[in-house]
Scaffold this motif. Structure first.
Motif, short mmCIF file in Angstrom:
data_model
loop_
_atom_site.label_atom_id
_atom_site.label_comp_id
_atom_site.label_asym_id
_atom_site.label_seq_id
_atom_site.Cartn_x
_atom_site.Cartn_y
_atom_site.Cartn_z
N TRP A 19 -8.59 9.12 -16.56
CA TRP A 19 -9.34 9.78 -15.50
C TRP A 19 -10.84 9.86 -15.75
O TRP A 19 -11.63 9.86 -14.80
N CYS A 20 -11.27 9.93 -17.03
CA CYS A 20 -12.70 10.12 -17.28
C CYS A 20 -13.48 8.81 -17.24
O CYS A 20 -14.70 8.82 -17.09
N GLU A 21 -12.77 7.70 -17.40
CA GLU A 21 -13.47 6.42 -17.47
C GLU A 21 -13.53 5.70 -16.12
O GLU A 21 -13.93 4.54 -16.05
N VAL A 22 -13.10 6.39 -15.06
CA VAL A 22 -12.98 5.73 -13.76
C VAL A 22 -14.29 5.06 -13.32
O VAL A 22 -14.32 3.88 -12.97
N LYS A 23 -15.38 5.81 -13.39
CA LYS A 23 -16.67 5.28 -12.91
C LYS A 23 -17.08 4.07 -13.76
O LYS A 23 -17.52 3.05 -13.23
N ASN A 24 -16.93 4.21 -15.09
CA ASN A 24 -17.32 3.12 -15.99
C ASN A 24 -16.51 1.86 -15.74
O ASN A 24 -17.04 0.76 -15.75
N ILE A 25 -15.22 2.03 -15.54
CA ILE A 25 -14.36 0.85 -15.43
C ILE A 25 -14.36 0.26 -14.03
O ILE A 25 -14.45 -0.96 -13.86
N PHE A 26 -14.26 1.13 -13.03
CA PHE A 26 -14.07 0.60 -11.68
C PHE A 26 -15.35 0.63 -10.84
O PHE A 26 -15.34 0.21 -9.69
N GLY A 27 -16.42 1.18 -11.42
CA GLY A 27 -17.71 1.11 -10.75
C GLY A 27 -17.88 2.15 -9.65
O GLY A 27 -18.90 2.17 -8.97
N ARG A 28 -16.90 2.99 -9.41
CA ARG A 28 -17.03 4.05 -8.40
C ARG A 28 -16.06 5.17 -8.73
O ARG A 28 -15.07 4.97 -9.44
N GLU A 29 -16.37 6.35 -8.19
CA GLU A 29 -15.60 7.52 -8.59
C GLU A 29 -14.38 7.79 -7.71
O GLU A 29 -13.48 8.54 -8.08
N ASP A 30 -14.35 7.14 -6.54
CA ASP A 30 -13.30 7.53 -5.59
C ASP A 30 -12.04 6.67 -5.67
O ASP A 30 -11.26 6.63 -4.73
N VAL A 31 -11.85 5.96 -6.79
CA VAL A 31 -10.59 5.21 -6.91
C VAL A 31 -9.53 6.09 -7.58
O VAL A 31 -9.86 6.99 -8.36
N ILE A 32 -8.27 5.84 -7.24
CA ILE A 32 -7.18 6.56 -7.91
C ILE A 32 -6.82 5.75 -9.16
O ILE A 32 -6.42 4.58 -9.04
N PRO A 33 -6.98 6.34 -10.36
CA PRO A 33 -6.72 5.54 -11.55
C PRO A 33 -5.22 5.34 -11.78
O PRO A 33 -4.47 6.30 -11.94
N MET A 34 -4.80 4.08 -11.79
CA MET A 34 -3.38 3.75 -11.99
C MET A 34 -3.29 2.58 -12.95
O MET A 34 -2.60 1.61 -12.73
N TRP A 35 -4.11 2.66 -13.99
CA TRP A 35 -4.21 1.51 -14.91
C TRP A 35 -3.49 1.79 -16.22
O TRP A 35 -2.31 1.47 -16.34
N VAL A 36 -4.18 2.40 -17.20
CA VAL A 36 -3.62 2.54 -18.55
C VAL A 36 -2.23 3.21 -18.50
O VAL A 36 -1.96 4.05 -17.63
N ALA A 37 -1.37 2.82 -19.45
CA ALA A 37 0.02 3.33 -19.44
C ALA A 37 0.08 4.73 -20.04
O ALA A 37 0.41 4.93 -21.21
N ASP A 38 -0.22 5.69 -19.22
CA ASP A 38 -0.28 7.11 -19.56
C ASP A 38 0.15 7.82 -18.28
O ASP A 38 -0.18 7.39 -17.19
N MET A 39 0.96 8.86 -18.40
CA MET A 39 1.53 9.48 -17.21
C MET A 39 0.76 10.74 -16.80
O MET A 39 0.28 11.48 -17.67
N ASP A 40 0.72 11.01 -15.52
CA ASP A 40 0.05 12.23 -15.04
C ASP A 40 1.04 13.39 -14.97
O ASP A 40 1.05 14.17 -14.00
N PHE A 41 1.89 13.49 -15.99
CA PHE A 41 2.83 14.60 -16.09
C PHE A 41 2.65 15.29 -17.43
O PHE A 41 2.52 14.61 -18.45
N PRO A 42 2.68 16.63 -17.45
CA PRO A 42 2.63 17.30 -18.76
C PRO A 42 3.90 16.98 -19.54
O PRO A 42 4.96 16.76 -18.94
N THR A 43 3.79 16.97 -20.85
CA THR A 43 4.96 16.63 -21.67
C THR A 43 5.98 17.77 -21.66
O THR A 43 5.77 18.83 -21.06
N ALA A 44 7.08 17.55 -22.36
CA ALA A 44 8.19 18.52 -22.37
C ALA A 44 7.78 19.84 -23.03
O ALA A 44 7.06 19.84 -24.04
N ALA A 45 8.30 20.95 -22.49
CA ALA A 45 7.96 22.28 -23.01
C ALA A 45 8.27 22.43 -24.51
O ALA A 45 7.44 22.99 -25.25
#
Ligand SMILES: Cc1ncc(COP(=O)(O)O)c(C=O)c1O
Length: 401
Positions: A19-45
């Motif tokens: 999420w923090c590298e969006v501007k650097n990588i994609f050149g704009r801030e309004d893209v939804i990042p769906m690249w690196v293999a990391d999930m947008d879910f918190p891990t198990a309790a």
């Protein structure tokens, strides 16, 4: 406990690479990042609780994986795959890519060759080249929406016309990716056996990256390469980790299973002093994940199954110009965009600027990747739908003008 995978969290202020590298990588801030293999879910309790407990014990000195961690690894491998491993076979590394680097260096001399089955997870190229070796590419075959290994090509790489390994061969290893990132195949027993017979039968080693092995869709089963025979076990290195499964890559903890003592000693010699062991939080999280993470994992897999079905339906009904290679495992979709008729630069610009989604470009994955994009669907379904809607709108504007 019921986990809520629909909840949207703001990860943009948490040092998240995704999420923090969006501007650097994609050149704009309004893209939804769906690249690196990391999930947008918190891990198990239970993992969070174990980390909190460990953090509350304010001693962060040198660490050593204790027996109970290795017991947890041994038990999990037995329970999940009916593969009996010995505790001394397990070596720990801070991540899987460092393990692949150590493995290749342990097995080769500069100038030797390592086979990669392209298209493949792009850091593999750096592993081979960084170790001073050459890449021998054996491209996967794609027919009727399904990828298979090219056994004819593999045999030709190893065997002289007389059927023997040529004396001058410099192929030392093949890096297997199972399940295969980015194409999502869960290789079956017959395929793995055939592969092993060719590679190991010719005197080379299989380095099997099985980091995605617990992320399988309904009806698929993972086979650890080394579990297939004693001969395969003696000539292979299997890399596993809780990082993809439980969304812990920032804790950098992998378990590398090396049954053969000589190979293991060589691996440890190269690793020593260069690649550290696990840090205190990595090993705490690994043990908690393996011992107490399954309730969360079961719910995650159900959620991912639903997300896969949503995405498959959306593409086939509303964006037929893009064909999805249906994955058997991983939360990564390999999108065949060739019918859009764009070259790779145009396709990249199209996804970033017209669709405003941040995907990984297929060409980065090597031969056979041109015209494809890789999309990470491990996010709340509202975000997935928003991304699919954006792609649909952009395709409509571009193609159906
Ligand atoms: C096949 C494969 N291997 C290795 C890695 C990275 O492993 P690590 O972060 O443990 O080095 C990834 C991450 O996406 C991957 O997909």
């Amino acid at each position: 406990m019921k986990y809520d995978f629909d909840r949207v969290y703001d990860r943009s202020k948490s040092d998240s690479a995704k999420w923090c590298e969006v501007k650097n990588i994609f050149g704009r801030e309004d893209v939804i990042p769906m690249w690196v293999a990391d999930m947008d879910f918190p891990t198990a309790a239970p993992i969070v609780e174990a980390l909190e407990q460990r953090a509350a014990h304010p001693f962060y000195g040198y660490t050593w994986p204790c027996d109970s961690l290795t017991e947890a690894v041994v038990e999990r491998v037995k329970r999940k795959y009916d593969w009996k491993i010995e505790p001394e076979w397990v070596v720990y590394t801070p991540g899987t890519i460092p393990a692949l680097n150590v493995a290749v260096r342990a097995l080769s001399h500069p100038g030797d060759e390592v086979i990669l089955q392209e298209p493949v997870y792009y850091p593999f190229f750096g592993v081979v080249k960084g170790s001073g070796c050459q890449i021998a590419s054996s491209r996967l075959k794609l027919a009727r929406g399904r990828y298979t290994m090219d056994f004819g090509d593999l045999e030709a790489k190893f065997k002289s016309p007389e059927g023997r390994m040529p004396d001058h061969s410099r192929i030392r290893a093949l890096i297997l990716c199972n399940p295969h990132n980015p194409i999502g195949r869960v290789w079956d027993k017959d395929e793995l056996t055939k592969l092993g017979e060719i590679v190991i039968g010719s005197g080379a080693i299989v380095i099997s990256d099985e980091i995605h092995c617990e992320l399988l869709y309904k009806g698929y089963r993972h086979t650890p390469f080394a579990a297939l025979s004693e001969e395969f076990a003696k000539n292979s290195i299997v890399c596993m980790a809780p990082s993809k499964t439980f969304n812990l890559p920032g804790l950098e903890a992998s378990s590398i299973i090396i049954p053969d003592k000589k190979l293991r000693d060589r691996f440890n010699d190269i690793k020593s002093g260069v690649v550290p062991g696990l840090n205190v939080f990595g090993l705490t999280a690994m043990e908690a994940a393996y011992r107490h993470g399954d309730e969360w994992l079961g719910q995650l897999l159900d959620y991912l199954q639903g997300s896969l079905e949503t995405a498959m339906k959306w593409f086939s009904e509303r964006i037929p110009e893009i064909r999805v290679i249906k994955p058997q495992g991983t939360y990564l979709l390999w999108l065949d965009c060739r019918r859009l008729g764009m070259d790779d630069r145009m396709l990249q610009k199209f996804m970033r600027e017209e669709a405003r989604v941040g995907l990984d470009d297929g060409f980065m994955f090597g031969e056979g990747g041109s015209g494809f994009q890789r999309m990470n669907i491990a996010c709340p379904r509202s975000i997935l739908r928003e991304a699919l809607g954006r792609i649909e709108g952009a395709v409509k504007r571009a193609v159906r003008k």
